[in-house]
Structure formats: structure tokens, C-alpha cells
Design a protein around this motif. Structure first.
Motif, mmCIF file in Angstrom:
data_model
loop_
_atom_site.group_PDB
_atom_site.id
_atom_site.type_symbol
_atom_site.label_atom_id
_atom_site.label_comp_id
_atom_site.label_asym_id
_atom_site.label_seq_id
_atom_site.Cartn_x
_atom_site.Cartn_y
_atom_site.Cartn_z
ATOM 1 N N LYS A 114 -8.918 -1.081 -6.553
ATOM 2 C CA LYS A 114 -7.512 -1.482 -6.677
ATOM 3 C C LYS A 114 -6.627 -0.621 -5.779
ATOM 4 O O LYS A 114 -5.708 -1.137 -5.115
ATOM 5 C CB LYS A 114 -7.043 -1.372 -8.126
ATOM 6 C CG LYS A 114 -5.627 -1.919 -8.331
ATOM 7 C CD LYS A 114 -5.216 -1.891 -9.789
ATOM 8 C CE LYS A 114 -3.886 -2.626 -10.004
ATOM 9 N NZ LYS A 114 -2.835 -2.230 -9.062
ATOM 10 N N LEU A 115 -6.891 0.692 -5.739
ATOM 11 C CA LEU A 115 -6.122 1.569 -4.864
ATOM 12 C C LEU A 115 -6.266 1.139 -3.413
ATOM 13 O O LEU A 115 -5.286 1.127 -2.645
ATOM 14 C CB LEU A 115 -6.595 3.019 -5.022
ATOM 15 C CG LEU A 115 -6.291 3.723 -6.352
ATOM 16 C CD1 LEU A 115 -6.975 5.073 -6.400
ATOM 17 C CD2 LEU A 115 -4.782 3.880 -6.540
ATOM 18 N N ILE A 116 -7.482 0.775 -3.018
ATOM 19 C CA ILE A 116 -7.737 0.341 -1.645
ATOM 20 C C ILE A 116 -7.014 -0.965 -1.352
ATOM 21 O O ILE A 116 -6.358 -1.119 -0.321
ATOM 22 C CB ILE A 116 -9.267 0.196 -1.419
ATOM 23 C CG1 ILE A 116 -9.938 1.572 -1.508
ATOM 24 C CG2 ILE A 116 -9.556 -0.450 -0.074
ATOM 25 C CD1 ILE A 116 -11.440 1.511 -1.667
ATOM 26 N N ALA A 117 -7.115 -1.926 -2.272
ATOM 27 C CA ALA A 117 -6.456 -3.228 -2.084
ATOM 28 C C ALA A 117 -4.942 -3.073 -1.987
ATOM 29 O O ALA A 117 -4.267 -3.844 -1.282
ATOM 30 C CB ALA A 117 -6.822 -4.168 -3.224
ATOM 31 N N ASP A 118 -4.392 -2.072 -2.668
ATOM 32 C CA ASP A 118 -2.941 -1.834 -2.642
ATOM 33 C C ASP A 118 -2.501 -1.053 -1.411
ATOM 34 O O ASP A 118 -1.306 -0.730 -1.268
ATOM 35 C CB ASP A 118 -2.509 -1.086 -3.901
ATOM 36 C CG ASP A 118 -2.606 -1.938 -5.164
ATOM 37 O OD1 ASP A 118 -2.702 -3.180 -5.028
ATOM 38 O OD2 ASP A 118 -2.604 -1.366 -6.267
ATOM 39 N N GLY A 119 -3.447 -0.695 -0.530
ATOM 40 C CA GLY A 119 -3.105 0.013 0.692
ATOM 41 C C GLY A 119 -2.756 1.464 0.510
ATOM 42 O O GLY A 119 -2.044 2.052 1.333
ATOM 43 N N ARG A 120 -3.253 2.069 -0.562
ATOM 44 C CA ARG A 120 -2.884 3.453 -0.877
ATOM 45 C C ARG A 120 -3.915 4.471 -0.385
ATOM 46 O O ARG A 120 -3.713 5.677 -0.545
ATOM 47 C CB ARG A 120 -2.696 3.589 -2.390
ATOM 48 C CG ARG A 120 -1.555 2.734 -2.946
ATOM 49 C CD ARG A 120 -1.538 2.700 -4.468
ATOM 50 N NE ARG A 120 -1.391 4.022 -5.039
ATOM 51 C CZ ARG A 120 -1.476 4.292 -6.346
ATOM 52 N NH1 ARG A 120 -1.702 3.282 -7.197
ATOM 53 N NH2 ARG A 120 -1.332 5.516 -6.791
ATOM 54 N N VAL A 121 -5.009 3.995 0.209
ATOM 55 C CA VAL A 121 -6.093 4.895 0.608
ATOM 56 C C VAL A 121 -6.217 4.923 2.124
ATOM 57 O O VAL A 121 -6.236 3.877 2.783
ATOM 58 C CB VAL A 121 -7.438 4.439 -0.004
ATOM 59 C CG1 VAL A 121 -8.557 5.398 0.397
ATOM 60 C CG2 VAL A 121 -7.329 4.356 -1.526
ATOM 61 N N THR A 122 -6.292 6.132 2.677
ATOM 62 C CA THR A 122 -6.532 6.292 4.109
ATOM 63 C C THR A 122 -7.815 7.084 4.322
ATOM 64 O O THR A 122 -8.197 7.915 3.491
ATOM 65 C CB THR A 122 -5.374 7.022 4.815
ATOM 66 O OG1 THR A 122 -5.235 8.340 4.243
ATOM 67 C CG2 THR A 122 -4.080 6.260 4.663
ATOM 68 N N VAL A 123 -8.472 6.805 5.442
ATOM 69 C CA VAL A 123 -9.652 7.554 5.876
ATOM 70 C C VAL A 123 -9.371 8.056 7.286
ATOM 71 O O VAL A 123 -9.100 7.259 8.197
ATOM 72 C CB VAL A 123 -10.921 6.684 5.858
ATOM 73 C CG1 VAL A 123 -12.125 7.491 6.348
ATOM 74 C CG2 VAL A 123 -11.185 6.143 4.457
#
Length: 268
Positions: free
Chosen positions: A43-52
Motif C-alpha cells: 500500500k505504501l508503494i502504491a501510494d507513492g511513498r517509497v523511494t529506492v
């Protein structure tokens, strides 16, 4: 010379081989770092809250190298947390969730003095049930304990509203049907009884919803109290109601062995 096999491809992406053990999917990476569960990570990834490495990643199937990647959530780097393993003697009346929409007291009310973030309960005890409940931020350990394949046993002491006959205990071990589902205990034995009620010990190696209560209901028996007293070799012992303590190294090692895990981690 031994031929080197090319990495397998899955859904158009390279799947890491044994030599690439540090490569995992991004949700798995957040889980292994103790930040959150894989479902929460997706969910965090889908919401655009995660960067690599400074770039936003929206694909939950993306592979990353844990040994070199810098992962951030909402701009803050995610670092591996010390693995924490706690046991709680859950009092009756608490729900096993972090936030309850109905505003009822939860098991996390007992963990207010624990400063480790991202702890999650390992399985559940319903509101009316009591006893041993584990918490950890080690999602791999939690999944191994809950995996039906590992058959880690849970032991319960149960008070019922009648004198429990031997044939009823045998039925619980043989299996009873409730709403079309076969429910079975690994073992069911009499602990003690009075004129109108009994205490029995029930052992399960699976975790179906309200399993013991449903088994008793199928036998025309009411559950008055249900207390989980052991998970594998870990016993509730004399831990007071509402109290929390860390697992010892020996307890953790025994649980990991029961769950088929080969290595151990240090407790906090």
C-alpha cells in the motif's frame, strides 16, 4: 567447468538465484527490515511513498539489492531495526488490533511502555480469550510460526459449562463439523471437573477462526473461559495479566526450531 545457469525470468523480470540472496522484492525488503508487513508495504508503494536510491518506485514486484539499496518512506531512510520478541499475558476484553474503529481497548494498550515501532501480534486471540500472545517485528519469524505447514502447537486451558465426558473429548480429537467445516484438535484431555463444569486442555496445530469455541458449540457445550497457556515449548507460566516481557534466547531458539528455522537472532 561447471556451466553457470542464467537467472530465471518471471513475468518479464529477472528472478534472483541462490547467489543473489540479498535481492528481494521491495515489499519483502521493507518487511525484512522490520518496517512493516508486506501487505502494508504494498500500500505504501502504491501510494507513492517509497523511494529506492532517491527514485519513487510504484511497482511492488520490483527487485532490489538489500546490501546496496537505500530505501526511504516519506523521505526518511529505512534502516534495519533490532529484532524484538515479546510475550503478553492478554487480559480478557481486549481486541487484538492496533487501532479499533469502535474505540474498544486493544492489546497495544499493554505495550505503551515498549518503544519498539512496527511490532505486530503473531496471530490473534479474540476479545473474550486470554493468555499467551506474541509480538515481534520479525515478520519472517511470525510467518514461520503461523504457517500451517510447520504445525507449531498452541495449548489452551478451557472451562466449559458441563461435566466433560470422555467420549466428547475423543470427538474433539477425532474431529467435529461446524457450519460444514471439519474442526479437529491435536489432543483434548480433562484437567479437572466439578459438579457443573470442567476444565479441559486442548492442543491445536492449526489456527482456524474461533476453532475451540466452534468445536464446543458443535458438541452442545458452552465455553466459559479460554486461556492460551503455551505456543510450542513456550509457556505462559506466572506472567501476570497485562504484563509483557521479552523472550529469552533459549525460548526464542526453541520456537525457531519448532518452526523449522535454521538460524537464530538476538533478542532485544
Amino acid at each position: 567447468m561447471r556451466e553457470r545457469r542464467a537467472p530465471q525470468r518471471q513475468n518479464g523480470r529477472t528472478k534472483p538465484g541462490a547467489a543473489e540472496s540479498k535481492r528481494v522484492t521491495l515489499p519483502r525488503a521493507l518487511s525484512k527490515l522490520g518496517y512493516c508487513s508486506r501487505t502494508q508495504a504494498e500500500k505504501l508503494i502504491a501510494d507513492g511513498r517509497v523511494t529506492v536510491n532517491g527514485r519513487t518506485v510504484l511497482d511492488s514486484a520490483a527487485w532490489i539489492d538489500l546490501s546496496s539499496a537505500t530505501i526511504a518512506v516519506d523521505g526518511s531512510d529505512v534502516a534495519a531495526e533490532p529484532m524484538t520478541y515479546l510475550m503478553l499475558n492478554k487480559p480478557r476484553g481486549l481486541v487484538t488490533t492496533r487501532h479499533d474503529p469502535e474505540g474498544r481497548p486493544t492489546v497495544f494498550d499493554c505495550l505503551k511502555d515498549v518503544d519498539t515501532p512496527h511490532l505486530s501480534p503473531v496471530g490473534r486471540l479474540d476479545k473474550a480469550s486470554e493468555g499467551l500472545l506474541l509480538f515481534t517485528n520479525d515478520t519472517v519469524f511470525a510467518q514461520a510460526l503461523l504457517d500451517p505447514v510447520t504445525h507449531v502447537t498452541k495449548t489452551y486451558h478451557v472451562q466449559v459449562d458441563r461435566v466433560m465426558e470422555p467420549d466428547m473429548l475423543a470427538e474433539m480429537a477425532y474431529g467435529v463439523r461446524h457450519d460444514g467445516e471439519l474442526l479437529k484438535a491435536t489432543a483434548a484431555t480433562l484437567l479437572r471437573q466439578g459438579e457443573r463444569n470442567s476444565w479441559i486442555e486442548v492442543e491445536l496445530d492449526e489456527g482456524r477462526n474461533r476453532q475451540i469455541r466452534r468445536m464446543l458449540e458443535a458438541l452442545g457445550t458452552e465455553c466459559l473461559r479460554l486461556v492460551r497457556v503455551a505456543i510450542g515449548d513456550l509457556k505462559l507460566g506466572d506472567l501476570p495479566k497485562g504484563a509483557v516481557r521479552a523472550l529469552t534466547e533459549a525460548e526464542l531458539k526453541a520456537l525457531r526450531r519448532r518452526a523449522g528455522m535454521e538460524t537464530t537472532k538476538r533478542t532485544r
